[in-house]
Design an enzyme around this catalytic site. Structure first.
Site, PDB file in Angstrom:
ATOM      1  N   ARG A 111      -0.194 -14.846   3.410  1.00  0.00           N
ATOM      2  CA  ARG A 111       0.092 -16.174   2.870  1.00  0.00           C
ATOM      3  C   ARG A 111      -0.674 -17.247   3.635  1.00  0.00           C
ATOM      4  NH1 ARG A 111       6.583 -16.607   2.266  1.00  0.00           N
ATOM      5  NH2 ARG A 111       6.156 -18.647   3.176  1.00  0.00           N
ATOM      6  N   LYS A 124      15.005 -13.935   4.901  1.00  0.00           N
ATOM      7  CA  LYS A 124      15.685 -14.352   3.657  1.00  0.00           C
ATOM      8  C   LYS A 124      15.149 -13.554   2.457  1.00  0.00           C
ATOM      9  CE  LYS A 124      14.351 -18.684   4.050  1.00  0.00           C
ATOM     10  NZ  LYS A 124      13.563 -18.558   5.287  1.00  0.00           N
ATOM     11  N   ARG A 171       6.144 -25.324  10.262  1.00  0.00           N
ATOM     12  CA  ARG A 171       7.311 -24.950   9.433  1.00  0.00           C
ATOM     13  C   ARG A 171       8.574 -24.843  10.284  1.00  0.00           C
ATOM     14  NH1 ARG A 171       4.836 -19.746   7.324  1.00  0.00           N
ATOM     15  NH2 ARG A 171       6.838 -19.228   6.400  1.00  0.00           N
TER      16      ARG A 171
HETATM   17  P1  AP5 Z   1      10.819 -12.462   5.237  1.00  0.00           P
HETATM   18  O1  AP5 Z   1      11.939 -11.727   4.595  1.00  0.00           O
HETATM   19  O2  AP5 Z   1       9.576 -12.625   4.449  1.00  0.00           O
HETATM   20  O3  AP5 Z   1      11.343 -13.856   5.821  1.00  0.00           O
HETATM   21  P2  AP5 Z   1      11.732 -15.201   5.111  1.00  0.00           P
HETATM   22  O4  AP5 Z   1      12.941 -15.710   5.778  1.00  0.00           O
HETATM   23  O5  AP5 Z   1      11.775 -15.008   3.631  1.00  0.00           O
HETATM   24  O6  AP5 Z   1      10.498 -16.081   5.550  1.00  0.00           O
HETATM   25  P3  AP5 Z   1       9.623 -17.115   4.712  1.00  0.00           P
HETATM   26  O7  AP5 Z   1       8.376 -17.368   5.509  1.00  0.00           O
HETATM   27  O8  AP5 Z   1       9.434 -16.653   3.300  1.00  0.00           O
HETATM   28  O9  AP5 Z   1      10.511 -18.370   4.750  1.00  0.00           O
HETATM   29  P4  AP5 Z   1      10.069 -19.802   4.491  1.00  0.00           P
HETATM   30  O10 AP5 Z   1      11.363 -20.459   4.387  1.00  0.00           O
HETATM   31  O11 AP5 Z   1       9.133 -20.356   5.466  1.00  0.00           O
HETATM   32  O12 AP5 Z   1       9.154 -19.676   3.173  1.00  0.00           O
HETATM   33  P5  AP5 Z   1       9.453 -19.883   1.635  1.00  0.00           P
HETATM   34  O13 AP5 Z   1       8.602 -18.957   0.885  1.00  0.00           O
HETATM   35  O14 AP5 Z   1      10.891 -19.916   1.363  1.00  0.00           O
HETATM   36  O15 AP5 Z   1      10.496 -11.713   6.616  1.00  0.00           O
HETATM   37  C1  AP5 Z   1       9.422 -12.137   7.431  1.00  0.00           C
HETATM   38  C2  AP5 Z   1       8.687 -10.915   8.008  1.00  0.00           C
HETATM   39  O16 AP5 Z   1       9.552 -10.256   8.919  1.00  0.00           O
HETATM   40  C3  AP5 Z   1       8.307  -9.870   6.955  1.00  0.00           C
HETATM   41  O17 AP5 Z   1       7.077  -9.292   7.290  1.00  0.00           O
HETATM   42  C4  AP5 Z   1       9.428  -8.822   7.030  1.00  0.00           C
HETATM   43  O18 AP5 Z   1       8.993  -7.529   6.702  1.00  0.00           O
HETATM   44  C5  AP5 Z   1       9.831  -8.928   8.495  1.00  0.00           C
HETATM   45  N1  AP5 Z   1      11.260  -8.710   8.699  1.00  0.00           N
HETATM   46  C6  AP5 Z   1      12.285  -9.216   7.956  1.00  0.00           C
HETATM   47  N2  AP5 Z   1      13.475  -8.836   8.477  1.00  0.00           N
HETATM   48  C7  AP5 Z   1      13.186  -8.100   9.592  1.00  0.00           C
HETATM   49  C8  AP5 Z   1      13.983  -7.431  10.558  1.00  0.00           C
HETATM   50  N3  AP5 Z   1      15.338  -7.452  10.502  1.00  0.00           N
HETATM   51  N4  AP5 Z   1      13.360  -6.782  11.553  1.00  0.00           N
HETATM   52  C9  AP5 Z   1      11.995  -6.744  11.628  1.00  0.00           C
HETATM   53  N5  AP5 Z   1      11.174  -7.341  10.724  1.00  0.00           N
HETATM   54  C10 AP5 Z   1      11.767  -8.019   9.723  1.00  0.00           C
HETATM   55  O19 AP5 Z   1       8.880 -21.368   1.436  1.00  0.00           O
HETATM   56  C11 AP5 Z   1       7.501 -21.617   1.597  1.00  0.00           C
HETATM   57  C12 AP5 Z   1       7.234 -23.099   1.506  1.00  0.00           C
HETATM   58  O20 AP5 Z   1       7.621 -23.570   0.200  1.00  0.00           O
HETATM   59  C13 AP5 Z   1       8.005 -23.993   2.476  1.00  0.00           C
HETATM   60  O21 AP5 Z   1       7.355 -24.090   3.730  1.00  0.00           O
HETATM   61  C14 AP5 Z   1       8.007 -25.329   1.727  1.00  0.00           C
HETATM   62  O22 AP5 Z   1       6.779 -25.955   1.820  1.00  0.00           O
HETATM   63  C15 AP5 Z   1       8.184 -24.884   0.287  1.00  0.00           C
HETATM   64  N6  AP5 Z   1       9.589 -24.817  -0.121  1.00  0.00           N
HETATM   65  C16 AP5 Z   1      10.307 -23.697  -0.442  1.00  0.00           C
HETATM   66  N7  AP5 Z   1      11.568 -24.003  -0.737  1.00  0.00           N
HETATM   67  C17 AP5 Z   1      11.667 -25.367  -0.621  1.00  0.00           C
HETATM   68  C18 AP5 Z   1      12.732 -26.276  -0.777  1.00  0.00           C
HETATM   69  N8  AP5 Z   1      13.963 -25.855  -1.119  1.00  0.00           N
HETATM   70  N9  AP5 Z   1      12.473 -27.590  -0.551  1.00  0.00           N
HETATM   71  C19 AP5 Z   1      11.244 -28.034  -0.224  1.00  0.00           C
HETATM   72  N10 AP5 Z   1      10.193 -27.196  -0.044  1.00  0.00           N
HETATM   73  C20 AP5 Z   1      10.408 -25.892  -0.241  1.00  0.00           C
HETATM   74 MG    MG Z   2      10.621 -15.725   2.008  1.00  0.00          MG
END
Ligand code: AP5
Ligand code: MG
Length: 217
Positions: free
Chosen positions: A159, A13, A170
């Site tokens: 992280r 994402k 998660r």
């Molecule tokens: P990356 O692009 O970083 O993936 P992502 O989907 O953004 O993963 P996140 O871990 O950020 O998602 P998340 O939902 O757990 O965390 P968030 O920060 O939103 O890609 C991942 C890796 O893969 C990278 O190294 C990248 O280079 C690689 N990659 C990407 N695409 C690739 C491909 N096609 N091929 C190969 N490699 C690839 O949320 C964190 C925390 O915040 C949550 O756990 C929760 O506690 C809280 N939170 C956030 N939003 C809310 C909400 N709306 N409600 C309640 N709590 C919330």
């Molecule tokens: Mg992310």
């Protein structure tokens, strides 16, 4: 244009959101990044959020909805990308209510699908740049020696929630609380689904092609 990026932790994402923001020249709003900034600011709220993030749980709907509503009403009137919001049915309904009040056309909900087993190594080896928030994969034991390929910063880190225990939690939380929300969007016209198990550029091109197709129809 309003793009809402959905998908399990690690599907890409943030990666796709950054590329889409550059391509369409619209800002990206990541609730995860906003929450991590709050943690870094060490406020009382930040300390409370830090515990939740480390455990891999979701922050309460009330806190996150307030953050999103404030951001959207201040500076996102010409379009935006939401990365990581909504994540519960409650948040999805809340977002629909705010969107009706915003003056921009064209909403697309992009769900990036991927097998959970392939997400664990992606997240365990993810390096995040503290300066430009770009993420990339590398040997995490050398994280302090790494250089961000996007901005050249030496300020890279792992992280707190990218440790194996948090990752597994998660993914379970996604299954329990976020997956049921998918049905809210699936049958709507704005729905787009792409396979995240492809190269970053392939996934990006699939998203752009799907959006173009929807705009033409
Ligand atoms: P990356 O692009 O970083 O993936 P992502 O989907 O953004 O993963 P996140 O871990 O950020 O998602 P998340 O939902 O757990 O965390 P968030 O920060 O939103 O890609 C991942 C890796 O893969 C990278 O190294 C990248 O280079 C690689 N990659 C990407 N695409 C690739 C491909 N096609 N091929 C190969 N490699 C690839 O949320 C964190 C925390 O915040 C949550 O756990 C929760 O506690 C809280 N939170 C956030 N939003 C809310 C909400 N709306 N409600 C309640 N709590 C919330
Ligand atoms: Mg992310």
């Amino acid at each position: 244009m309003r793009l809402i990026l959905l998908g399990a932790p690690g599907v890409g994402k943030g990666t796709q959101g950054m590329k889409l923001a550059e391509f369409y020249s619209i800002p990206k709003l990541s609730t995860g990044e906003i929450l991590r900034n709050e943690v870094n600011s060490k406020t009382e709220l930040g300390l409370h959020i830090a515990e939740i993030l480390k455990k891999g749980m979701l922050v309460s709907d009330g806190i996150v909805e307030k953050i999103v509503a404030e951001k959207l009403s201040n500076s996102y009137g010409n379009g935006f990308i939401l990365d990581g919001f909504p994540r519960t049915l409650h948040q999805a309904v809340y977002l629909s209510e705010i969107l009706q009040e915003l003056p921009v056309d064209g909403t697309f909900v992009i769900n990036i699908e991927m097998n959970f087993e392939k997400l664990i190594p992606r997240l365990s080896n993810r390096v995040t740049c503290a300066d430009c928030v770009y993420t990339f994969n590398g040997d995490i034991t050398d994280v302090k020696l790494m250089t961000c390929p996007k901005c050249g910063s030496k300020n890279c880190y792992q992280r707190d929630d990218d440790k194996k225990e948090s990752i597994i939690k998660r993914l379970a939380v996604y299954d329990e609380l976020t997956k049921p929300m998918i049905d809210y969007y699936r049958n709507q016209r704005c729905w787009i689904e792409v396979d995240g198990d492809n190269t970053i550029d392939f996934v990006f091109n699939s998203i752009i092609a799907s959006i173009k197709q929807k705009i033409v129809v």
